[in-house]
Design an enzyme around this catalytic site. Structure first.
Site, PDB file in Angstrom:
ATOM      1  N   PRO A 127       0.871  -1.227  -0.006  1.00 40.23           N
ATOM      2  CA  PRO A 127       0.127  -0.152   0.009  1.00 40.23           C
ATOM      3  C   PRO A 127       0.835   1.397  -0.027  1.00 40.23           C
ATOM      4  CG  PRO A 127      -0.837  -1.814   1.448  1.00 40.23           C
ATOM      5  CD  PRO A 127       0.374  -2.022   0.982  1.00 40.23           C
ATOM      6  N   ASN A 128       1.811   1.216   0.904  1.00 40.45           N
ATOM      7  CA  ASN A 128       2.855   2.470   0.642  1.00 40.45           C
ATOM      8  C   ASN A 128       4.074   2.324  -0.070  1.00 40.45           C
ATOM      9  OD1 ASN A 128       1.130   4.253   2.385  1.00 40.45           O
ATOM     10  ND2 ASN A 128       1.502   2.708   4.152  1.00 40.45           N
ATOM     11  N   GLY A 130       5.011   1.661  -4.020  1.00 36.81           N
ATOM     12  CA  GLY A 130       4.461   1.252  -5.234  1.00 36.81           C
ATOM     13  C   GLY A 130       5.736   1.652  -6.070  1.00 36.81           C
ATOM     14  N   PHE A 155      -2.043  -5.630  -5.533  1.00 36.55           N
ATOM     15  CA  PHE A 155      -1.901  -5.612  -6.905  1.00 36.55           C
ATOM     16  C   PHE A 155      -0.980  -6.897  -7.405  1.00 36.55           C
ATOM     17  CE2 PHE A 155      -2.386  -1.099  -6.024  1.00 36.55           C
ATOM     18  CZ  PHE A 155      -3.496  -1.013  -6.131  1.00 36.55           C
ATOM     19  N   ILE A 156      -0.999  -7.928  -6.700  1.00 43.16           N
ATOM     20  CA  ILE A 156      -0.227  -8.828  -7.060  1.00 43.16           C
ATOM     21  C   ILE A 156      -0.742  -9.710  -8.186  1.00 43.16           C
ATOM     22  CG2 ILE A 156       1.332 -10.891  -6.287  1.00 43.16           C
ATOM     23  CD1 ILE A 156       1.967  -7.975  -5.210  1.00 43.16           C
ATOM     24  N   GLU A 362       4.845  -2.562 -13.359  1.00 47.42           N
ATOM     25  CA  GLU A 362       6.505  -2.816 -13.687  1.00 47.42           C
ATOM     26  C   GLU A 362       7.145  -1.493 -13.793  1.00 47.42           C
ATOM     27  OE1 GLU A 362       7.801  -5.485 -13.261  1.00 47.42           O
ATOM     28  OE2 GLU A 362       5.871  -7.024 -13.113  1.00 47.42           O
ATOM     29  N   THR A 364       6.140   2.814 -13.456  1.00 45.79           N
ATOM     30  CA  THR A 364       5.366   3.837 -14.252  1.00 45.79           C
ATOM     31  C   THR A 364       6.415   4.411 -15.511  1.00 45.79           C
ATOM     32  OG1 THR A 364       5.919   5.812 -12.845  1.00 45.79           O
ATOM     33  CG2 THR A 364       3.809   4.498 -12.249  1.00 45.79           C
ATOM     34  N   GLU A 366       7.036   7.210 -15.492  1.00 42.26           N
ATOM     35  CA  GLU A 366       7.803   8.273 -14.871  1.00 42.26           C
ATOM     36  C   GLU A 366       8.953   7.550 -14.471  1.00 42.26           C
ATOM     37  OE1 GLU A 366       4.149   9.900 -15.936  1.00 42.26           O
ATOM     38  OE2 GLU A 366       4.559   8.354 -14.645  1.00 42.26           O
TER      39      GLU A 366
END
Length: 378
Positions: A127-128, A130, A155-156, A362, A364, A366
């Site tokens: 959650p913290n 990414g 999100f796995i 995988e 972003t 950015e």
């Protein structure tokens, strides 16, 4: 660089193309409607030995290379992007065991994964944590011959469906990336459970679940590589994962392009097919050029990997460019279809929804630009 394929590579690629066209593609739209994990497709890939293409035969693979794996991955995603995502996520479990695992771990876990008898998943995101991968909070505390894991992953991909998981943890909190360690965790381990399966813009059949660890006792023998070296395991695995995401994007872009070409020849306006109009021709020309450029970046990244040359920057470039190309191509494919492209009567509507994922997972776009800039400025 020579991208001519050997006879063995050609056999694998041509067989995969036929399998994808005949067995995967016809199910893709229905899968989007029903939202059921495509075990039939996974078993098909396993039946034809496509899950462990670059892995040596002694560990259940085909003993080919990552270039072949990439080309086959494009064919799979071109036919069914959901199955392509499963195929790519499986390598995120296969690769670290192959590269960092000991012989016992390879025999126990790599062999069934490469054969397709089991599928795997890679648990880094929290959650913290990414884009900030070094900020994970899941802990692993040594207790005799075990480690006790506590924390949550989100999100796995393949979560809940996979039998084996690579889990990144903190074994030395306060040390940041230097305190990370990786473990192989089996699905039925007590204290390991699954939370919600995310409802997403697309890919309803693709599992993206929470992984929850509550005093989960994992044998110390399942420590992958060395304690405190998990960040290296994660970063090298993500480099390969970026190739996997890029091939998925190229495959999806190719599928959307082919639909756009087909429709432009069939759709008649002002008394002639819209493919006769320069506005449509220029869109198709741009689409074809950018897909080919993205494909070549992917092939170069896979080639460099196979030849033990640095490929981090090129893999990031491939992932960045291919993910932005697939957004542009699917957008134009919908535009070429006009009002029909916005309906679910044509697959380009699904392609457009699916494309956005590639700019996010995988790493972003950015983050990819940051990886590339760091390499350029080093």
């Amino acid at each position: 660089m020579n991208f001519d394929f050997t006879e063995d590579q050609d056999l694998i690629i041509k067989a995969a193309r036929d399998i994808c066209r005949e067995e995967l593609a016809p199910k893709a739209n229905e899968m989007d409607k029903k939202g059921e994990f495509p075990w039939d497709n996974v078993r098909t890939l396993a039946q034809y030995d496509l899950m462990g293409i670059p892995i040596p035969e002694e560990y259940g693979g085909l003993e080919s290379d990552f270039l072949t794996w990439a080309v086959v991955g494009e064919e799979i995603s071109r036919a069914c992007t959901t199955t392509g995502a499963i195929y790519g996520a499986n390598m995120l479990c296969i690769y670290p065991i192959y590269s960092f695992g000991n012989e016992e771990q390879k025999q126990k876990y790599l062999l069934p994964l490469a054969k397709g008898e089991a599928i795997g998943a890679f648990g880094l995101t929290e959650p913290n944590a990414g884009s900030d991968a070094g900020n994970i909070q899941t802990t692993a505390v040594k207790d005799g011959d075990d480690y006790i894991l506590n924390g949550t992953k989100v999100f796995i991909t393949n979560g809940g469906e996979a039998e084996f998981y690579i889990i990144l943890t903190l074994t030395s909190p306060g040390k940041g990336a230097r305190g990370m360690s990786a473990f192989i965790v089996e699905r039925d381990t007590p204290g390991f459970s699954f939370g919600k399966n995310e409802t997403k813009m697309a890919y309803p059949a693709l599992a993206n679940r929470e992984l929850i660890f509550t005093d989960c006792r994992v044998p110390a023998a399942n420590l992958l590589y060395k304690e405190g070296r998990g960040f290296r395991v994660a970063m090298e695995t993500l480099d390969v994962g970026r190739i996997g995401m890029a091939i998925g994007a190229v495959g999806l872009a190719q599928a959307a392009f082919e639909e756009a070409v087909k429709y432009s020849k069939q759709r008649v306006q002002f008394g002639k097919p819209i493919s006769n109009f320069q506005a449509i021709q220029f869109m198709l020309a741009d689409m074809a050029t950018k897909i080919e450029a993205a494909r070549l970046l992917v092939l170069k990244a896979a080639y460099l990997k196979d030849h033990d040359k640095p490929f981090t920057q090129i893999a990031a470039s491939a992932k960045l460019y291919a993910s932005e190309v697939v957004m542009e191509v699917t957008n134009k494919a919908v535009q070429i279809h006009g009002g029909y492209g916005y309906t679910r009567e044509y697959p380009v509507e699904r392609y457009f929804r699916e494309a956005k994922l590639f700019e996010i997972v995988e790493g972003t776009s950015e983050i990819q630009r940051g990886v590339i800039a760091n390499a350029v400025l080093k």
